[in-house]
Scaffold this motif. Structure first.
Motif, short mmCIF file in Angstrom:
data_model
loop_
_atom_site.label_atom_id
_atom_site.label_comp_id
_atom_site.label_asym_id
_atom_site.label_seq_id
_atom_site.Cartn_x
_atom_site.Cartn_y
_atom_site.Cartn_z
N ALA A 163 0.87 -1.17 -0.20
CA ALA A 163 0.02 -0.05 -0.06
C ALA A 163 0.82 1.31 -0.05
CB ALA A 163 -0.79 0.10 1.31
N ARG A 164 0.09 2.48 -0.32
CA ARG A 164 1.00 3.65 -0.26
C ARG A 164 0.96 4.17 1.16
NH1 ARG A 164 -2.26 3.73 -4.68
NH2 ARG A 164 -3.93 5.03 -3.61
N SER A 165 -0.16 3.83 1.98
CA SER A 165 -0.35 4.27 3.28
C SER A 165 -1.28 3.31 4.22
CB SER A 165 -0.82 5.75 3.58
OG SER A 165 -2.45 5.74 2.68
N LEU A 166 -1.18 3.26 5.58
CA LEU A 166 -2.05 2.49 6.06
C LEU A 166 -2.52 3.19 7.51
CD1 LEU A 166 -0.63 0.54 8.99
CD2 LEU A 166 0.56 -0.30 6.92
N ARG A 167 -3.60 3.00 7.94
CA ARG A 167 -3.91 3.45 9.61
C ARG A 167 -3.97 2.16 10.34
NH1 ARG A 167 -2.84 8.03 10.35
NH2 ARG A 167 -4.29 8.24 11.88
N PHE A 168 -3.43 2.47 11.54
CA PHE A 168 -3.22 1.23 12.52
C PHE A 168 -3.70 1.49 13.77
CE2 PHE A 168 -0.43 -1.36 15.44
CZ PHE A 168 -0.82 -2.49 14.58
N ASP A 169 -4.43 0.34 14.40
CA ASP A 169 -4.75 0.51 16.00
C ASP A 169 -4.81 -1.10 16.36
OD1 ASP A 169 -5.44 1.32 18.26
OD2 ASP A 169 -7.49 1.26 18.05
N SER A 170 -4.49 -1.22 17.65
CA SER A 170 -4.20 -2.58 18.06
C SER A 170 -4.64 -2.24 19.66
CB SER A 170 -3.08 -3.29 17.87
OG SER A 170 -2.09 -2.62 18.94
N GLN A 171 -5.27 -3.56 20.23
CA GLN A 171 -5.43 -3.82 21.62
C GLN A 171 -4.87 -5.18 21.89
OE1 GLN A 171 -6.62 -1.77 23.78
NE2 GLN A 171 -7.00 -0.06 22.22
N PRO A 172 -3.92 -5.25 22.90
CA PRO A 172 -3.32 -3.83 23.62
C PRO A 172 -2.47 -3.31 22.77
CG PRO A 172 -2.07 -5.94 24.05
CD PRO A 172 -3.42 -6.56 23.38
N PRO A 173 -2.18 -2.06 23.14
CA PRO A 173 -1.41 -0.94 22.18
C PRO A 173 -0.27 -1.76 21.86
CG PRO A 173 -2.51 0.14 23.91
CD PRO A 173 -2.77 -1.10 24.20
N MET A 174 0.23 -1.61 20.65
CA MET A 174 1.42 -2.35 19.92
C MET A 174 2.15 -1.35 19.95
SD MET A 174 1.92 -4.75 16.53
CE MET A 174 0.49 -5.76 16.86
N ARG A 175 3.62 -1.60 20.48
CA ARG A 175 4.98 -0.75 20.37
C ARG A 175 5.74 -1.37 19.22
NH1 ARG A 175 7.33 0.97 25.86
NH2 ARG A 175 7.78 -1.52 26.20
N PHE A 176 6.53 -0.64 18.52
CA PHE A 176 7.14 -0.88 17.30
C PHE A 176 8.78 -0.44 17.70
CE2 PHE A 176 3.31 -1.28 15.53
CZ PHE A 176 3.41 -1.96 14.14
N SER A 177 9.67 -1.06 17.02
CA SER A 177 10.83 -0.64 16.90
C SER A 177 11.12 -0.39 15.40
CB SER A 177 12.13 -1.50 17.25
OG SER A 177 11.70 -2.89 16.59
N ILE A 178 11.97 0.63 15.24
CA ILE A 178 12.15 1.02 13.46
C ILE A 178 13.67 0.83 13.29
CG2 ILE A 178 9.90 2.40 13.14
CD1 ILE A 178 11.66 5.11 13.65
#
Length: 331
Positions: free
Chosen positions: A278-293
């Protein structure tokens, strides 16, 4: 046009390539002395520091790298080289991306994993890598913007959330230095015994919202992460698209089968994996998901991602191929 010296240097001994390196424009080298291979690259550091039209700075921390990169154009530099690992590259990218006019950019892989350098086909031999950094072909490379409620950040390689983020958070500098690329495997061992489930809601571009129960979420621009693991083998860093990999929730006994499929074939065909672009995405999760970049933890959970096409003009190795040989599946 900047000469493609890397192709020539790739055919001669590394020592000769090192002696032939020369800057063709004002160049800022951001040298991370804490990177995994920095100590072994001392001779190369001395040579680069002595080059005409080059300023080499020993960086102190990520914020220092970001600040130096952001000020490069103002200081008269038209080319920036990040000498370090993926964290160093990420810090430099975050310094460059807010700028309206950006210098060209290159990677000198003296870090632990150097994943994005592998996508760009930067040689592991540091003398040859230096020749690419100064004289390699340059291509327009995408960057991905990560959005949270409070801020935005950018990355060139990969964002990993869920259980894979927990691996990253266990990796101290001391563990990286002791274990090298194997540190990512060491960090995964304890996480595999306690996999968490996340209920994720995802909207790709202008499409409808999808709900998934997942272990991991990966948003990729490059192909490898966590020590050259091919997590997004079909990613093209020039196509204006992000690659989304969802590792679905399953039973713990499913993990060995997934690992075997990864080892012998393209793991994205597993029933536990969903692969999208995709060109973009919206994101939400339960429990809140943390990311590493790119190996660095993000404190806030993301709300979205979007591609910035052709954001950086980057040096690539002589074996670089933007488009992988196999087409992306739609699953």
């Amino acid at each position: 046009m900047i000469p493609n010296l890397a192709t020539t240097f790739a055919t001669i001994p590394a020592a000769s390539a090192t002696s032939a390196i020369a800057a063709t424009e004002p160049t800022l080298v951001l040298w991370n002395p804490h990177s995994g291979r920095a100590a072994a690259a001392g001779q190369l550091r001395q040579q680069l520091a002595a080059l005409r039209d080059v300023r080499l700075v020993d960086t102190q921390h990520a914020e220092h790298i970001q600040q130096l990169a952001a000020e490069a154009i103002q200081q008269g530099f038209t080319h920036v080289i990040a000498a370090g690992g993926d964290g160093t590259v990420n810090a430099a990218v975050n310094g460059l991306m807010p700028l309206r006019q950006r210098p060209s950019f290159a990677v000198l892989p003296i870090g632990t994993a150097n994943d994005f350098a592998q996508t760009l086909a930067i040689p592991d031999d540091l003398a040859l890598a230096a020749s690419v950094a100064f004289g390699g072909e340059r291509r327009r490379i995408d960057v991905i913007e990560l959005q949270t409620e409070q801020r935005r950040r950018w990355f060139a390689n990969m964002a990993a959330g869920g259980n894979s983020d927990e691996v990253t958070r266990q990796l101290t500098r001391e563990v990286k230095q002791r274990w090298g690329p194997l540190c990512y495997l060491r960090g995964a061992i304890s996480v595999l015994t306690d996999l968490k489930e996340f209920e994720a809601k995802i909207r790709l571009d202008d499409g409808s919202e999808e709900s998934w129960s997942v272990w991991n979420v990966i948003v990729a621009n490059g192909r490898t992460n966590a020590g050259h693991l091919q997590l997004a083998p079909r990613a093209n860093p020039e196509d204006g698209l992000l690659d989304l990999i969802l590792i679905r929730d399953g039973e713990l006994l499913d993990v060995p089968a997934l690992v075997v499929q990864y080892a012998i074939s393209d793991y994205i065909h597993s029933d536990l994996v969903r692969y999208r672009q995709a060109r973009s995405l919206r994101f939400d999760s339960q429990p809140p998901m943390r990311f590493s970049i790119d190996g660095e933890a993000v404190d806030e959970p993301p709300t979205g991602f979007r591609v910035v096409p052709g954001a950086l003009q980057m040096a690539v190795g002589p074996q670089y191929v933007a488009n992988p040989p196999t087409a992306h599946p739609r699953r």
